[in-house]
Scaffold this motif. Structure first.
Motif, PDB file in Angstrom:
ATOM      1  N   PHE A  48       3.432  -3.538  -9.210  1.00 53.21           N
ATOM      2  CA  PHE A  48       4.451  -4.338  -8.495  1.00 53.21           C
ATOM      3  C   PHE A  48       4.860  -5.491  -9.302  1.00 53.21           C
ATOM      4  N   MET A  99      10.724   6.124  -3.441  1.00 48.36           N
ATOM      5  CA  MET A  99      10.208   5.792  -1.977  1.00 48.36           C
ATOM      6  C   MET A  99      10.974   6.072  -0.927  1.00 48.36           C
ATOM      7  N   THR A 108      10.137   9.046   1.827  1.00 50.68           N
ATOM      8  CA  THR A 108       9.924   8.488   3.185  1.00 50.68           C
ATOM      9  C   THR A 108      10.804   9.094   4.076  1.00 50.68           C
ATOM     10  N   GLY A 113       6.134  -4.508   3.936  1.00 50.98           N
ATOM     11  CA  GLY A 113       6.396  -3.727   2.771  1.00 50.98           C
ATOM     12  C   GLY A 113       7.284  -2.375   3.055  1.00 50.98           C
ATOM     13  N   GLY A 128      10.017  -1.699   1.722  1.00 53.75           N
ATOM     14  CA  GLY A 128      10.981  -1.051   0.772  1.00 53.75           C
ATOM     15  C   GLY A 128      12.433  -1.446   1.022  1.00 53.75           C
ATOM     16  N   ASP A 152       9.408  -7.647   2.455  1.00 52.55           N
ATOM     17  CA  ASP A 152       9.004  -7.053   1.249  1.00 52.55           C
ATOM     18  C   ASP A 152       9.125  -8.300   0.301  1.00 52.55           C
ATOM     19  N   VAL A 153       8.762  -7.825  -1.088  1.00 54.36           N
ATOM     20  CA  VAL A 153       9.030  -9.053  -2.108  1.00 54.36           C
ATOM     21  C   VAL A 153      10.419  -9.172  -2.366  1.00 54.36           C
ATOM     22  N   VAL A 199      12.748  -6.732  -3.600  1.00 57.70           N
ATOM     23  CA  VAL A 199      13.074  -5.448  -2.629  1.00 57.70           C
ATOM     24  C   VAL A 199      13.928  -5.728  -1.450  1.00 57.70           C
ATOM     25  N   GLY A 221       8.817 -12.251   0.785  1.00 58.98           N
ATOM     26  CA  GLY A 221       7.323 -13.012   0.657  1.00 58.98           C
ATOM     27  C   GLY A 221       6.466 -12.195   0.346  1.00 58.98           C
ATOM     28  N   ASP A 222       4.902 -12.515   0.186  1.00 59.50           N
ATOM     29  CA  ASP A 222       3.878 -11.851  -0.329  1.00 59.50           C
ATOM     30  C   ASP A 222       3.043 -11.745   0.611  1.00 59.50           C
ATOM     31  N   PHE A 223       2.520 -10.431   1.174  1.00 58.31           N
ATOM     32  CA  PHE A 223       1.794 -10.181   2.176  1.00 58.31           C
ATOM     33  C   PHE A 223       0.291 -10.528   2.014  1.00 58.31           C
ATOM     34  N   LYS A 243       3.671   1.349   6.322  1.00 59.52           N
ATOM     35  CA  LYS A 243       3.635   2.665   5.849  1.00 59.52           C
ATOM     36  C   LYS A 243       3.545   2.807   4.490  1.00 59.52           C
ATOM     37  N   TRP A 244       2.572   3.569   4.000  1.00 61.37           N
ATOM     38  CA  TRP A 244       2.041   3.674   2.436  1.00 61.37           C
ATOM     39  C   TRP A 244       1.846   2.342   1.937  1.00 61.37           C
ATOM     40  N   ILE A 245       1.329   1.236   2.680  1.00 65.88           N
ATOM     41  CA  ILE A 245       0.922  -0.114   2.123  1.00 65.88           C
ATOM     42  C   ILE A 245      -0.572  -0.103   1.841  1.00 65.88           C
ATOM     43  N   ASP A 302      -2.304   1.615  -0.967  1.00 65.75           N
ATOM     44  CA  ASP A 302      -1.931   1.037  -2.467  1.00 65.75           C
ATOM     45  C   ASP A 302      -3.138   0.129  -2.817  1.00 65.75           C
TER      46      ASP A 302
HETATM   47  C1  LIG Z   1       4.227   2.519  -1.891  1.00 69.39           C
HETATM   48  S1  LIG Z   1       5.552   1.213  -1.437  1.00 69.39           S
HETATM   49  C2  LIG Z   1       5.941   1.755   0.310  1.00 69.39           C
HETATM   50  C3  LIG Z   1       7.459   1.508   0.666  1.00 69.39           C
HETATM   51  C4  LIG Z   1       7.736   1.842   2.090  1.00 69.39           C
HETATM   52  N1  LIG Z   1       6.777   1.208   3.068  1.00 69.39           N
HETATM   53  C5  LIG Z   1       7.701   3.193   2.177  1.00 69.39           C
HETATM   54  O1  LIG Z   1       6.770   3.975   2.871  1.00 69.39           O
HETATM   55  O2  LIG Z   1       8.638   3.943   1.891  1.00 69.39           O
HETATM   56  C6  LIG Z   1       4.897  -0.243  -1.283  1.00 69.39           C
HETATM   57  C7  LIG Z   1       5.907  -1.515  -0.871  1.00 69.39           C
HETATM   58  O3  LIG Z   1       4.979  -2.675  -0.706  1.00 69.39           O
HETATM   59  C8  LIG Z   1       5.688  -3.623  -1.451  1.00 69.39           C
HETATM   60  N2  LIG Z   1       4.975  -4.767  -1.848  1.00 69.39           N
HETATM   61  C9  LIG Z   1       3.925  -4.579  -2.940  1.00 69.39           C
HETATM   62  N3  LIG Z   1       3.296  -5.728  -2.897  1.00 69.39           N
HETATM   63  C10 LIG Z   1       3.726  -6.693  -2.050  1.00 69.39           C
HETATM   64  C11 LIG Z   1       3.463  -7.866  -1.507  1.00 69.39           C
HETATM   65  N4  LIG Z   1       2.340  -8.694  -2.389  1.00 69.39           N
HETATM   66  N5  LIG Z   1       3.967  -8.478  -0.662  1.00 69.39           N
HETATM   67  C12 LIG Z   1       4.986  -7.801   0.061  1.00 69.39           C
HETATM   68  N6  LIG Z   1       5.491  -6.625  -0.180  1.00 69.39           N
HETATM   69  C13 LIG Z   1       4.834  -5.746  -1.295  1.00 69.39           C
HETATM   70  C14 LIG Z   1       6.758  -3.091  -2.601  1.00 69.39           C
HETATM   71  O4  LIG Z   1       7.569  -3.878  -3.122  1.00 69.39           O
HETATM   72  C15 LIG Z   1       6.957  -1.614  -1.740  1.00 69.39           C
HETATM   73  O5  LIG Z   1       8.029  -1.489  -1.297  1.00 69.39           O
END
Ligand SMILES: C[S@@+](CC[C@H](N)C(=O)[O-])C[C@H]1O[C@@H](n2cnc3c(N)ncnc32)[C@H](O)[C@@H]1O
Length: 343
Positions: A140, A157, A161, A184, A186, A207-208, A211, A233-235, A249-251, A254
């Motif tokens: 990331f 993504m 998705t 997140g 996307g 999301d960040v 994005v 922001g930052d989750f 989804k798909w968070i 990761d």
């Molecule tokens: C695998 S992608 C999934 C995107 C979307 N949810 C999907 O399923 O298509 C992971 C997402 O998490 C976001 N992300 C990663 N680190 C993050 C953080 N610290 N805070 C917020 N979002 C973050 C990425 O920018 C990305 O959009």
């Protein structure tokens, strides 16, 4: 009877053929990738073309391109129509840019996943990721520093998705909520589809910053700016407050357990009193059956340090973050909606 581990003088070659296909799987993968890079499918959108013309447009040697397309035609990605002329097939059509069902961006991102996979032995020995060893930074932060690669990743993504969005929308009643926060989210493809199917629902895409900025224009294009706020922001620090439901989804896949629990805890403290947690992931089934996410699990091992999980592993994560897992709702895809409430 010989045991399965004992080889006899082979009379049936099917096991060798099957194994050879796996051993050389990267030949196919790299051939699809280079065809996608060259934009061959886009060049064929109006109908079959002679290889020489394709080679001129793509800036490559006609004989070499012919050999590539002949091999790809042998697995159904393109079709040789008449000698030296190639056209699209249903598989090849998905390598076009920006068409519904496109997988081109996801294909292009395989260049980065491939490099990480090459070093998979390191992950086997250490359980560390390899992406950062190869690219110098974890995924990331690397994407934040490389806008062109980030554009490919985000579109990739969106490609994947988009394949499951209808199944998720059909499987779960999102109309029960006032505000849904997509953590997140996307580029916003899933939230867009959910909001379109549920006209009274309001959304927050989180999301960040780079994005989220991109999602703003996507929401405007979809005519949803008035029903969807965009938050950056930052989750690992916090997620937007007062949502009735938090969709991820798909968070969670990761991240390792510790980091996944941190994200879930932030959702826990941000949600309204009767808020719901909606993690959308593939729940790994027991047994030996083929399942795409068993492979994505290994990609998580090398690329992000995350993992795919079983039902029991999701239950444990929920519990550790203060949630009770209430239901696992399957969808027509491999994804499930893993619903939770505050314990
Ligand atoms: C695998 S992608 C999934 C995107 C979307 N949810 C999907 O399923 O298509 C992971 C997402 O998490 C976001 N992300 C990663 N680190 C993050 C953080 N610290 N805070 C917020 N979002 C973050 C990425 O920018 C990305 O959009």
């Amino acid at each position: 009877m010989p045991s399965p581990g004992q080889l006899q003088e082979p009379t049936d070659h099917s096991s060798a053929d099957a194994l050879l296909q796996m051993i050389t799987g990267f030949w196919t993968s790299q051939a699809v990738l280079v065809a996608a890079k060259l934009g061959i499918a886009d060049l064929l959108k109006d109908g079959p073309k002679p290889c020489a013309e394709l080679a001129r447009s793509a800036g490559v040697r006609p004989q070499a391109l012919y050999r590539l397309l002949r091999a790809l035609a042998s697995v159904g990605v393109f079709r040789e129509e008449e000698e030296g002329c190639f056209g699209l097939t249903p598989l090849g059509a998905r390598l076009q840019t920006g068409v519904p069902g496109s997988l081109r961006a996801f294909t292009l991102f395989q260049e980065y996943q491939y490099r990480a996979w090459e070093a998979v032995l390191h992950s086997l020995r250490t359980e560390e990721t390899t992406f950062d060893k190869v690219q110098g930074q974890p995924l990331f932060p690397y994407l934040a520093a490389h806008p062109a690669v980030a554009a490919v990743f985000n579109e990739g993504m969106t490609n994947l998705t988009a394949q499951v969005a209808a199944a998720v929308v059909a499987a779960y009643d999102f109309a029960q909520f006032g505000t849904l926060v997509d953590v997140g989210g996307g580029a916003g493809i899933l939230l867009t589809r959910i909001l379109k199917a549920n006209p009274a629902l309001r959304g927050v895409l989180f999301d960040v910053p780079h994005v989220a900025e991109n999602a703003k224009s996507r929401m405007a294009e979809a005519g949803l700016s008035d029903r969807c706020a965009i938050a950056a922001g930052d989750f690992f620090q916090a997620v937007p407050p007062r949502g009735d439901a938090y969709l991820l989804k798909w968070i969670i896949h990761d991240w390792d357990d510790e980091r996944a629990i941190t994200i879930l805890k932030h959702c826990h403290s941000a949600m309204t009193e009767r808020g719901k947690l909606l993690v959308i992931e593939a729940v790994l089934p027991p047994g030996n059956a083929p399942f795409f996410h068993k492979w994505l699990d290994l990609t998580m091992l090398v690329v992000t340090g995350g993992r795919e999980r079983t039902e029991g592993e999701y239950r444990a994560l929920y519990e550790a973050a203060g949630f009770r897992l209430t239901r696992i709702i399957p969808t027509a895809s491999e994804m499930s909606v893993i619903e939770g409430v505050r314990a």
